[in-house]
Scaffold this motif. Structure first.
Motif, mmCIF file in Angstrom:
data_model
loop_
_atom_site.group_PDB
_atom_site.id
_atom_site.type_symbol
_atom_site.label_atom_id
_atom_site.label_comp_id
_atom_site.label_asym_id
_atom_site.label_seq_id
_atom_site.Cartn_x
_atom_site.Cartn_y
_atom_site.Cartn_z
ATOM 1 N N LEU A 164 -9.920 40.569 -16.523
ATOM 2 C CA LEU A 164 -11.326 40.913 -16.297
ATOM 3 C C LEU A 164 -12.128 40.480 -17.511
ATOM 4 C CD1 LEU A 164 -10.828 44.607 -15.110
ATOM 5 C CD2 LEU A 164 -11.090 42.602 -13.647
ATOM 6 N N VAL A 165 -13.220 39.813 -17.274
ATOM 7 C CA VAL A 165 -14.102 39.434 -18.384
ATOM 8 C C VAL A 165 -15.012 40.627 -18.673
ATOM 9 C CG1 VAL A 165 -15.845 37.828 -19.209
ATOM 10 C CG2 VAL A 165 -14.027 37.019 -17.690
ATOM 11 N N GLU A 166 -14.840 41.208 -19.857
ATOM 12 C CA GLU A 166 -15.673 42.366 -20.206
ATOM 13 C C GLU A 166 -17.001 41.917 -20.799
ATOM 14 O OE1 GLU A 166 -13.785 45.217 -22.777
ATOM 15 O OE2 GLU A 166 -15.662 46.279 -23.174
ATOM 16 N N ARG A 167 -16.942 40.846 -21.592
ATOM 17 C CA ARG A 167 -18.143 40.362 -22.279
ATOM 18 C C ARG A 167 -17.991 38.876 -22.491
ATOM 19 N NH1 ARG A 167 -19.237 42.678 -28.208
ATOM 20 N NH2 ARG A 167 -17.054 42.068 -28.172
ATOM 21 N N GLY A 168 -19.090 38.151 -22.464
ATOM 22 C CA GLY A 168 -19.028 36.704 -22.659
ATOM 23 C C GLY A 168 -18.749 35.992 -21.349
ATOM 24 N N ALA A 169 -18.037 34.891 -21.439
ATOM 25 C CA ALA A 169 -17.724 34.105 -20.241
ATOM 26 C C ALA A 169 -16.504 33.266 -20.535
ATOM 27 C CB ALA A 169 -18.901 33.205 -19.862
ATOM 28 N N ILE A 170 -15.701 33.063 -19.503
ATOM 29 C CA ILE A 170 -14.573 32.158 -19.689
ATOM 30 C C ILE A 170 -14.785 30.919 -18.822
ATOM 31 C CG2 ILE A 170 -12.997 34.068 -20.259
ATOM 32 C CD1 ILE A 170 -12.012 32.304 -17.265
ATOM 33 N N ARG A 171 -14.108 29.879 -19.221
ATOM 34 C CA ARG A 171 -14.173 28.582 -18.552
ATOM 35 C C ARG A 171 -12.781 28.294 -18.004
ATOM 36 N NH1 ARG A 171 -15.126 25.884 -23.189
ATOM 37 N NH2 ARG A 171 -13.133 24.932 -23.603
ATOM 38 N N LEU A 172 -12.708 28.015 -16.712
ATOM 39 C CA LEU A 172 -11.443 27.632 -16.102
ATOM 40 C C LEU A 172 -11.306 26.121 -16.179
ATOM 41 C CD1 LEU A 172 -11.362 29.834 -12.869
ATOM 42 C CD2 LEU A 172 -10.009 30.135 -14.943
ATOM 43 N N PHE A 208 -13.037 20.613 -15.491
ATOM 44 C CA PHE A 208 -13.765 21.881 -15.569
ATOM 45 C C PHE A 208 -13.849 22.470 -14.163
ATOM 46 C CE2 PHE A 208 -17.994 23.892 -15.030
ATOM 47 C CZ PHE A 208 -17.798 24.997 -15.829
ATOM 48 N N LEU A 209 -13.379 23.706 -14.007
ATOM 49 C CA LEU A 209 -13.300 24.319 -12.671
ATOM 50 C C LEU A 209 -14.273 25.464 -12.483
ATOM 51 C CD1 LEU A 209 -9.433 24.555 -12.191
ATOM 52 C CD2 LEU A 209 -10.953 22.648 -11.686
ATOM 53 N N GLY A 210 -15.065 25.754 -13.509
ATOM 54 C CA GLY A 210 -16.054 26.802 -13.324
ATOM 55 C C GLY A 210 -15.989 27.874 -14.379
ATOM 56 N N PHE A 211 -16.965 28.780 -14.270
ATOM 57 C CA PHE A 211 -17.069 29.901 -15.191
ATOM 58 C C PHE A 211 -16.636 31.190 -14.494
ATOM 59 C CE2 PHE A 211 -20.694 27.185 -16.679
ATOM 60 C CZ PHE A 211 -20.182 26.898 -17.934
ATOM 61 N N VAL A 212 -16.209 32.144 -15.305
ATOM 62 C CA VAL A 212 -16.090 33.521 -14.834
ATOM 63 C C VAL A 212 -16.880 34.355 -15.834
ATOM 64 C CG1 VAL A 212 -14.548 35.419 -14.241
ATOM 65 C CG2 VAL A 212 -13.815 33.053 -13.868
ATOM 66 N N PHE A 264 -10.314 29.369 -21.104
ATOM 67 C CA PHE A 264 -10.789 29.337 -22.483
ATOM 68 C C PHE A 264 -12.032 30.214 -22.596
ATOM 69 C CE2 PHE A 264 -8.583 25.416 -21.693
ATOM 70 C CZ PHE A 264 -7.865 25.176 -22.858
ATOM 71 N N ALA A 265 -12.185 30.854 -23.753
ATOM 72 C CA ALA A 265 -13.447 31.542 -24.021
ATOM 73 C C ALA A 265 -14.539 30.472 -24.077
ATOM 74 C CB ALA A 265 -13.367 32.298 -25.332
ATOM 75 N N HIS A 266 -15.583 30.636 -23.271
ATOM 76 C CA HIS A 266 -16.628 29.615 -23.287
ATOM 77 C C HIS A 266 -17.668 29.913 -24.358
ATOM 78 C CE1 HIS A 266 -18.557 26.105 -21.676
ATOM 79 N NE2 HIS A 266 -19.714 26.743 -21.650
ATOM 80 N N VAL A 267 -17.821 31.177 -24.723
ATOM 81 C CA VAL A 267 -18.755 31.562 -25.790
ATOM 82 C C VAL A 267 -18.028 32.464 -26.773
ATOM 83 C CG1 VAL A 267 -20.809 31.385 -24.331
ATOM 84 C CG2 VAL A 267 -19.590 33.559 -24.473
ATOM 85 N N ASP A 268 -18.619 32.561 -27.963
ATOM 86 C CA ASP A 268 -18.055 33.427 -28.989
ATOM 87 C C ASP A 268 -18.090 34.870 -28.519
ATOM 88 O OD1 ASP A 268 -16.812 32.772 -31.330
ATOM 89 O OD2 ASP A 268 -18.658 32.115 -32.320
ATOM 90 N N LEU A 321 -25.413 24.457 -7.743
ATOM 91 C CA LEU A 321 -24.520 25.576 -7.435
ATOM 92 C C LEU A 321 -24.270 26.444 -8.660
ATOM 93 C CD1 LEU A 321 -21.885 23.906 -5.090
ATOM 94 C CD2 LEU A 321 -23.597 25.609 -4.475
ATOM 95 N N LEU A 322 -24.068 25.811 -9.810
ATOM 96 C CA LEU A 322 -23.815 26.589 -11.028
ATOM 97 C C LEU A 322 -25.017 27.457 -11.381
ATOM 98 C CD1 LEU A 322 -22.012 24.469 -13.775
ATOM 99 C CD2 LEU A 322 -21.115 26.386 -12.467
ATOM 100 N N ILE A 323 -26.208 26.864 -11.294
ATOM 101 C CA ILE A 323 -27.403 27.612 -11.685
ATOM 102 C C ILE A 323 -27.736 28.661 -10.623
ATOM 103 C CG2 ILE A 323 -29.885 27.399 -12.171
ATOM 104 C CD1 ILE A 323 -29.219 24.697 -13.534
ATOM 105 N N GLU A 324 -27.443 28.361 -9.362
ATOM 106 C CA GLU A 324 -27.623 29.352 -8.300
ATOM 107 C C GLU A 324 -26.770 30.590 -8.585
ATOM 108 O OE1 GLU A 324 -27.998 28.215 -3.777
ATOM 109 O OE2 GLU A 324 -25.919 28.672 -4.209
ATOM 110 N N GLU A 325 -25.545 30.349 -9.100
ATOM 111 C CA GLU A 325 -24.630 31.472 -9.302
ATOM 112 C C GLU A 325 -24.855 32.186 -10.638
ATOM 113 O OE1 GLU A 325 -20.506 30.538 -8.658
ATOM 114 O OE2 GLU A 325 -19.865 32.613 -9.011
#
Lengths: 245, 245
Positions: free
Chosen positions: A47-55, A95-99, A118-122, A177-181
């Motif tokens: 579960l992503v608690e904070r930030g964002a991950i990149r698949l 790149f398969l998307g963000f969570v 991968f962690a996408h942001v610090d 699609l990315l910006i929509e989501e």
């Protein structure tokens, strides 16, 4: 309006506070730096608690496909060489998307493709659980599974846009699609709150960094996209795509 | 071996007979001819009882992207014109995959892409339910949700292969994934038990019928694929990709 049909289950965790407390107590929470790889195991839930991950998916091109093909096939399509360690080792990363925060993910390793995160942001914090841990929270388990249903539907839309033959259509559909989501409102429309390099975009749409840079320029000229600030990609509020709804 | 890691939840329905009986009693079952469109509504759950359905995404290219682009952009990439009513009406259809017997699917309509489903073979029977109907079968509900988890993971692998720049890599990865998931054993390896036209394959991998035909010929020359019978696509049992596992 593009974002109007974002479903309520995009942030599905009513019992979120209890879960994060539990994860703290049980040392099931860890914070990552930008671009740090998140170690994952098949069968665990994250579960992503904070930030964002990149698949990211890594396709290991099988011997016989690329390596053993005759030279004329090797040079087919776009022969440009990408940079990056995996690409050099015979892998091609996609790149398969963000969570985003509040969302679950899981990685089930399967050949001939490897999925990684991968962690996408610090300061990205990730919690992990066994599926059995959710026996205590049956309602929460259902919300997690509903979130995967939603992610699955989004990936079908993503596949729809990647089926288009023209690279500029795939690029524009992908960004929409990315910006929509994940988009956040700004004075000029909606922007993607995370940076994404042209190489990463290219790796998602079956193209190259150079081609993405060129086509992004064309989309900007046509006012279909613009740059919000710090290089964040935005689409206008009165976006043509929004009128299709 | 390619197919060894097919998970048990590929046919997840232990209570299948009870569900089909219930669907019969409640007139929630219907049989379709090949290529017949299956009418679907957002919010309903569908189960394939027999046969297979094909998911298709239709990208409506927004005005301003294709129609209003200058001529040099219109001719970019592969300018070839596809056939088919939707393509002519400004839509571009993409093949998004199969859902086989015993598997669930759902269609959540979202702009700017439309998802649709068609019977892929004759005598395809589909059951439909409201999610609330599953309150009677909580275990079954969980199996359905687990099936969606599995489908989601498959789509991530599919996206991994579509991120590859060379069309032949996307084509080969796409066929490998389909046969890995749906393949049946034969004396020469594994074959996809349903036909798929080169135009449909092209629509999935962002290419054209003509290019797919050409690249399929090259993959056959290299013995990476072969034709089982009646045009069904097969991969050898000792497939190079299988040794990556």
């Amino acid at each position: 309006m593009v974002l109007s049909n974002r479903p309520d289950n995009a942030r599905p965790f009513l019992t979120w506070q209890r879960i994060t407390d539990w994860a703290q107590e049980h040392y099931r929470s860890r914070t990552f730096s930008k671009d740090e790889r998140i170690p994952t195991r098949s069968g665990l839930l994250y579960l992503v608690e904070r930030g964002a991950i990149r698949l990211v998916g890594a396709a290991h091109t099988p011997p016989g496909s690329r390596a053993e093909l005759p030279p004329d096939l090797m040079l087919e399509d776009e022969p440009e060489v990408t940079t990056g360690a995996l690409a050099m080792a015979g892998y091609e990363e996609a790149f398969l998307g963000f969570v985003g925060a509040g969302q679950p993910f899981e990685i089930v390793a399967q050949s001939p493709f490897n999925l990684q995160s991968f962690a996408h942001v610090d300061q990205t914090t990730v919690i992990w659980l066994y599926w059995n841990d959710l026996d205590n929270w049956p309602h929460f388990r259902r919300e997690v599974l509903d979130a995967f249903r939603y992610q699955h539907q989004r990936k079908l839309l993503w596949l729809s846009t990647l089926g288009q033959r023209r690279t500029i259509d795939r690029l524009f559909g992908f960004l929409t699609l990315l910006i929509e989501e994940f988009g956040e409102p700004c004075e000029s429309g909606y922007y993607l709150p995370w940076t994404l390099t042209h190489a990463q975009i290219g790796s998602a749409i079956g193209s190259t960094r150079v081609t993405v840079t060129r086509l992004m320029g064309k989309l900007r000229q046509r006012k279909l996209i613009h740059i919000h600030r710090d290089g964040l990609i935005a689409i206008p509020a009165h976006h043509p795509a929004a009128q299709q709804a």
